[in-house]
Write a protein that holds these residues in place. Structure first.
Motif, mmCIF file in Angstrom:
data_model
loop_
_atom_site.group_PDB
_atom_site.id
_atom_site.type_symbol
_atom_site.label_atom_id
_atom_site.label_comp_id
_atom_site.label_asym_id
_atom_site.label_seq_id
_atom_site.Cartn_x
_atom_site.Cartn_y
_atom_site.Cartn_z
ATOM 1 N N PRO B 43 0.418 -0.819 0.055
ATOM 2 C CA PRO B 43 0.222 0.825 0.310
ATOM 3 C C PRO B 43 0.303 1.426 0.245
ATOM 4 O O PRO B 43 0.685 2.602 0.154
ATOM 5 C CB PRO B 43 -0.588 0.155 1.403
ATOM 6 C CG PRO B 43 -0.703 -1.445 1.908
ATOM 7 C CD PRO B 43 0.582 -2.199 1.267
ATOM 8 N N LEU B 46 1.141 2.557 -2.963
ATOM 9 C CA LEU B 46 0.183 3.239 -3.694
ATOM 10 C C LEU B 46 -0.041 4.220 -3.686
ATOM 11 O O LEU B 46 -1.012 5.847 -4.048
ATOM 12 C CB LEU B 46 -1.089 2.129 -3.160
ATOM 13 C CG LEU B 46 -2.973 2.548 -3.414
ATOM 14 C CD1 LEU B 46 -2.740 1.993 -5.259
ATOM 15 C CD2 LEU B 46 -3.521 1.095 -3.016
ATOM 16 N N VAL B 47 -0.180 5.052 -2.039
ATOM 17 C CA VAL B 47 0.322 6.233 -1.606
ATOM 18 C C VAL B 47 0.448 7.114 -2.707
ATOM 19 O O VAL B 47 0.615 8.319 -2.572
ATOM 20 C CB VAL B 47 0.954 6.594 -0.216
ATOM 21 C CG1 VAL B 47 0.725 7.618 0.409
ATOM 22 C CG2 VAL B 47 -0.165 5.265 0.813
ATOM 23 N N LEU B 48 1.815 6.583 -3.110
ATOM 24 C CA LEU B 48 2.861 7.949 -4.225
ATOM 25 C C LEU B 48 2.568 8.058 -5.214
ATOM 26 O O LEU B 48 2.720 8.490 -5.436
ATOM 27 C CB LEU B 48 4.256 6.661 -3.968
ATOM 28 C CG LEU B 48 5.493 6.642 -3.169
ATOM 29 C CD1 LEU B 48 7.183 5.782 -3.339
ATOM 30 C CD2 LEU B 48 5.508 7.671 -2.455
ATOM 31 N N VAL B 49 0.973 6.699 -5.650
ATOM 32 C CA VAL B 49 0.685 7.219 -7.150
ATOM 33 C C VAL B 49 0.814 8.790 -7.708
ATOM 34 O O VAL B 49 0.843 9.399 -8.234
ATOM 35 C CB VAL B 49 0.049 5.927 -7.272
ATOM 36 C CG1 VAL B 49 -1.199 6.403 -8.575
ATOM 37 C CG2 VAL B 49 0.466 5.041 -7.700
ATOM 38 N N PRO B 50 -1.027 9.356 -6.634
ATOM 39 C CA PRO B 50 -1.115 10.416 -6.527
ATOM 40 C C PRO B 50 0.128 11.464 -6.965
ATOM 41 O O PRO B 50 -0.196 12.904 -7.538
ATOM 42 C CB PRO B 50 -2.200 10.640 -5.609
ATOM 43 C CG PRO B 50 -2.883 9.531 -5.285
ATOM 44 C CD PRO B 50 -1.470 9.176 -5.307
ATOM 45 N N VAL B 51 0.629 11.518 -5.425
ATOM 46 C CA VAL B 51 1.123 12.143 -5.380
ATOM 47 C C VAL B 51 3.047 12.793 -6.626
ATOM 48 O O VAL B 51 3.122 13.386 -7.166
ATOM 49 C CB VAL B 51 2.588 12.286 -3.599
ATOM 50 C CG1 VAL B 51 3.482 11.243 -3.504
ATOM 51 C CG2 VAL B 51 3.344 13.442 -3.374
ATOM 52 N N GLY B 107 5.151 9.131 2.328
ATOM 53 C CA GLY B 107 4.633 7.807 2.090
ATOM 54 C C GLY B 107 4.924 6.872 3.036
ATOM 55 O O GLY B 107 3.748 6.119 3.550
#
Lengths: 190, 185
Positions: B43, B46-51, B107
């Motif tokens: 996960p 996944l946290v890094l995706v939008p940023v 993240g």
């Protein structure tokens, strides 16, 4: 002017906005990471995430610069109740946002099976697209109008506020709206 | 009310471009969907995706906006010796090597606070920092090439360059993250 002075000035001027937006992106990311169950329940949802976020940023970013220019020109009254032009611009933004999101859902529903990947039924994707676009749109349009009007009244140039506000709020509210929309749609259709 | 502020007029002017940009973003989405299994297992990624997407787009748009302005003022030459071009490119590279490692730490912290990160902090920072350096370079190339093409085609860079660069960098942000995760994790 030397390369060094251009570089250091460019760095210092951009760092606050890029940093704040990165912070917002991290919060948005934690919402996305919390959507494990929803991403599994609706195959193909993850493929729509970048498009949805870009649509919110683009639609409400341009709503912001449109309103900000109009307030500068004295074309619209800076009131929170909104005048006719502001309402038309907001309605247009909502319609554009919903239409583009529905388009993205249709493309994903066609392309993913062609690539041999699993995808949720089209009605589910369309319902999620429409609900999340409306939810995010109402929150973002309110934010944009508030930032432009309050900024203008307090003597801060809305042009400098609206861009960072939309990039930061867009990702966060875009993902929160997506989470709420998926839960809503799964509860009704699921 | 003038045509410019009618709902229909706004729809007609903005929807075609948005549909094109949405199609482009879906390319990034397909890449993301392709490594969904890895993202769900870790996960933190996944946290890094939008940023990652957002910061790549921001870096590209910052550079594109500056090059467009310098171009309007007539102070930009597309040469490797031009101070504005090289200086602003270095600023973007500086921003990417500063912001991305911090994003990696952030993240990892966010995931640790809310659950099990399932990846050591070093790996997450390595993924973010490597993606950042590559994306800084990507943003520089995409922004300079797009501004140059708009200039040669006689288009107003302000109207075309920023949206194109932002969205291309968004898509490449996902692709680069995907490639780096494959190598590092």
């Amino acid at each position: 002017m030397t390369i060094r002075s251009v570089a250091s000035e460019g760095f210092r001027r951009a760092l606050p906005a890029v940093g704040v937006s990165a912070l917002g992106g991290l919060v948005a990311g934690s919402v996305l990471a919390g959507m494990e169950a929803e991403l599994t329940a609706v195959p193909g949802l993850l493929a729509l995430v970048p498009a949805f976020l870009a649509i919110r940023g683009s639609v409400y970013g341009s709503l912001g610069s449109r309103l900000s220019t109009a307030v500068h020109q004295g074309l619209v009254d800076p009131t929170l109740a909104g005048d006719r032009r502001v309402r038309a611009a907001v309605v247009a933004a909502l319609l554009v946002g919903v239409t583009a999101s529905l388009f993205a859902a249709v493309v994903a529903a066609v392309v993913l099976p062609a690539l041999g990947r699993p995808v949720a039924p089209l009605p589910v994707l369309l319902a999620v697209a429409a609900c999340s676009a409306l939810l995010a749109g109402v929150v973002l349009a309110t934010t944009v109008v508030a930032v432009v009007v309050l900024g203008f009244r307090r003597g801060v140039d809305p042009d400098n506020l609206v861009g960072p506000a939309v990039t930061t709020a867009g990702d966060l509210f875009g993902l929160v709206a997506l989470l709420v929309a998926v839960r809503l749609v799964l509860a009704v259709l699921g | 009310m003038t045509a410019e502020w009618r709902v229909r007029g706004i729809l007609r002017r903005t929807l075609p471009v948005l549909v094109a940009l949405t199609t482009l973003e879906l390319v990034g989405g397909l890449a993301l969907d392709g490594f969904e299994a890895t993202l769900l297992r870790y996960p933190t990624l996944l946290v890094l995706v939008p940023v990652t997407i957002g910061t790549a787009g921001n870096l590209g748009s910052v550079l594109a906006a500056r090059l467009s302005t310098a171009f309007h003022l007539g102070t930009l030459r597309f040469a490797p010796t031009d101070e504005r071009l090289v200086g602003n490119a270095l600023a973007v590279l500086g921003l990417s090597v500063t912001v991305f490692p911090a994003v990696g730490v952030g993240g990892w912290l966010v995931t640790t606070l809310t659950g099990d990160p399932r990846l050591p902090v070093g790996t997450v920072v390595a993924v973010a920092a490597t993606s950042g350096v590559v994306l800084g370079g990507v943003a520089i190339v995409v922004a300079s090439v797009t501004t140059y093409v708009a200039y040669r085609a006689g288009l107003n860079p302000d109207e075309y360059v920023v949206p194109v660069v932002t969205n291309v960098c968004d898509v490449l942000g996902v692709v680069v993250l995907f490639a780096v995760v494959r190598v590092v994790v």
